[in-house]
Design a protein around this motif. Sequence first.
Motif, short mmCIF file in Angstrom:
data_model
loop_
_atom_site.label_atom_id
_atom_site.label_comp_id
_atom_site.label_asym_id
_atom_site.label_seq_id
_atom_site.Cartn_x
_atom_site.Cartn_y
_atom_site.Cartn_z
N ALA A 18 -10.67 42.92 68.67
CA ALA A 18 -11.72 43.76 68.44
C ALA A 18 -12.54 43.94 70.03
CB ALA A 18 -12.59 43.38 67.11
N ASP A 19 -12.92 42.59 70.35
CA ASP A 19 -13.93 42.86 71.38
C ASP A 19 -13.23 43.17 72.83
OD1 ASP A 19 -16.22 41.88 70.21
OD2 ASP A 19 -15.66 39.85 70.78
N GLN A 20 -11.77 42.79 72.89
CA GLN A 20 -10.95 43.58 73.85
C GLN A 20 -10.87 44.96 73.87
OE1 GLN A 20 -7.33 41.08 73.31
NE2 GLN A 20 -8.41 39.40 74.33
N LEU A 21 -10.70 45.42 72.74
CA LEU A 21 -10.50 46.81 72.61
C LEU A 21 -11.73 47.40 72.90
CD1 LEU A 21 -8.07 46.85 69.28
CD2 LEU A 21 -7.80 47.78 71.65
N ALA A 22 -13.02 47.03 72.53
CA ALA A 22 -14.24 47.57 72.85
C ALA A 22 -14.53 47.69 74.32
CB ALA A 22 -15.44 46.95 71.94
N SER A 23 -14.16 46.36 75.15
CA SER A 23 -14.26 46.58 76.31
C SER A 23 -13.17 47.50 77.23
CB SER A 23 -14.07 44.99 77.07
OG SER A 23 -15.03 44.40 76.36
N TYR A 24 -11.83 47.44 76.68
CA TYR A 24 -11.15 48.25 77.18
C TYR A 24 -11.75 49.98 77.11
CZ TYR A 24 -7.17 51.65 77.32
OH TYR A 24 -6.54 52.79 77.76
N VAL A 25 -12.05 50.45 76.00
CA VAL A 25 -12.59 51.60 75.80
C VAL A 25 -13.70 51.93 76.82
CG1 VAL A 25 -13.90 53.22 74.17
CG2 VAL A 25 -11.90 51.97 73.39
N ALA A 26 -14.69 50.89 76.92
CA ALA A 26 -16.12 51.05 77.49
C ALA A 26 -15.70 51.05 79.24
CB ALA A 26 -17.05 49.91 77.33
N ASP A 27 -14.59 50.22 79.51
CA ASP A 27 -14.32 50.13 80.96
C ASP A 27 -13.33 51.04 81.62
OD1 ASP A 27 -16.11 47.96 80.64
OD2 ASP A 27 -14.69 46.46 80.76
N PHE A 41 -12.99 66.63 71.83
CA PHE A 41 -13.62 65.41 72.03
C PHE A 41 -12.62 64.41 71.68
CE2 PHE A 41 -14.78 67.24 68.08
CZ PHE A 41 -14.41 66.33 67.14
N LYS A 42 -12.97 62.98 71.81
CA LYS A 42 -12.09 61.87 71.22
C LYS A 42 -13.14 60.86 70.81
CE LYS A 42 -9.05 58.13 72.31
NZ LYS A 42 -8.16 57.30 73.16
N THR A 43 -12.79 60.48 69.33
CA THR A 43 -13.52 59.43 69.08
C THR A 43 -12.78 58.21 68.62
OG1 THR A 43 -14.80 61.02 67.63
CG2 THR A 43 -14.95 58.74 66.93
N TRP A 44 -13.26 57.02 69.17
CA TRP A 44 -12.67 55.67 68.92
C TRP A 44 -13.07 55.02 67.63
CZ3 TRP A 44 -13.84 57.69 73.67
CH2 TRP A 44 -12.83 57.68 74.47
N ARG A 45 -12.46 54.67 66.63
CA ARG A 45 -12.69 54.12 65.61
C ARG A 45 -12.26 52.61 65.30
NH1 ARG A 45 -13.22 57.06 60.34
NH2 ARG A 45 -11.21 56.52 60.26
N GLY A 49 -10.00 43.53 62.08
CA GLY A 49 -9.14 42.80 61.24
C GLY A 49 -8.24 43.92 60.44
N GLU A 50 -8.56 45.17 60.34
CA GLU A 50 -7.71 45.97 59.72
C GLU A 50 -7.12 47.11 60.52
OE1 GLU A 50 -10.00 47.85 56.36
OE2 GLU A 50 -11.17 46.03 56.11
N TRP A 51 -8.09 47.97 61.35
CA TRP A 51 -7.21 48.90 62.31
C TRP A 51 -8.13 49.44 63.26
CZ3 TRP A 51 -10.43 53.16 62.05
CH2 TRP A 51 -11.14 53.43 60.68
N PHE A 52 -7.50 50.16 64.38
CA PHE A 52 -8.06 50.56 65.47
C PHE A 52 -7.40 52.13 65.70
CE2 PHE A 52 -8.03 51.62 70.12
CZ PHE A 52 -9.10 51.67 70.43
N GLU A 53 -8.27 53.08 66.02
CA GLU A 53 -7.75 54.29 65.77
C GLU A 53 -8.50 55.35 66.95
OE1 GLU A 53 -7.60 56.50 62.10
OE2 GLU A 53 -9.63 57.39 62.50
N GLY A 54 -7.63 56.17 67.66
CA GLY A 54 -8.25 57.43 68.29
C GLY A 54 -8.06 58.51 67.43
N CYS A 55 -9.12 59.33 67.40
CA CYS A 55 -9.25 60.76 66.77
C CYS A 55 -9.57 61.55 67.92
CB CYS A 55 -10.30 60.60 65.62
SG CYS A 55 -10.24 62.18 64.75
#
Length: 112
Positions: A18-27, A41-45, A49-55
């Motif tokens: 989760a932290d790695q994904l948040a850093s990847y999105v920001a960086d 637009f794009k939203t990252w959600r 522990g459940e899911w990661f998504e690009g909308c």
Amino acid sequence: MHGLTVRWSLTDAPAEVADQLASYVADTSWERFEGKDGLRFKTWRMRPGEWFEGCYVFASDEARAEFQRSFSETAATSPGSQIIGSPPVLIEECTVVAVAEGGDGFLAAPRY
């Protein structure tokens, strides 16, 4: 509007993902999509522990279809898949019926 959802499962991913994904999105990822032609637009959600998504919401069906085609070809080796350790479980086009901007205004930012 012409939407696309890309979702990865996080149920078998390591806790730190989760932290790695948040850093990847920001960086990295946010800058790639900020100002992208054909994209409204794009939203990252994420639910850790459940899911990661690009909308994604595109300006035209053609822009959505082209992005979906090119992403689908490399989805299994995309940065998100590499971080998570598995390919997306869902790549699905959709229709975005409406978008409302709240009274506090829209805030585009690489990390909240």
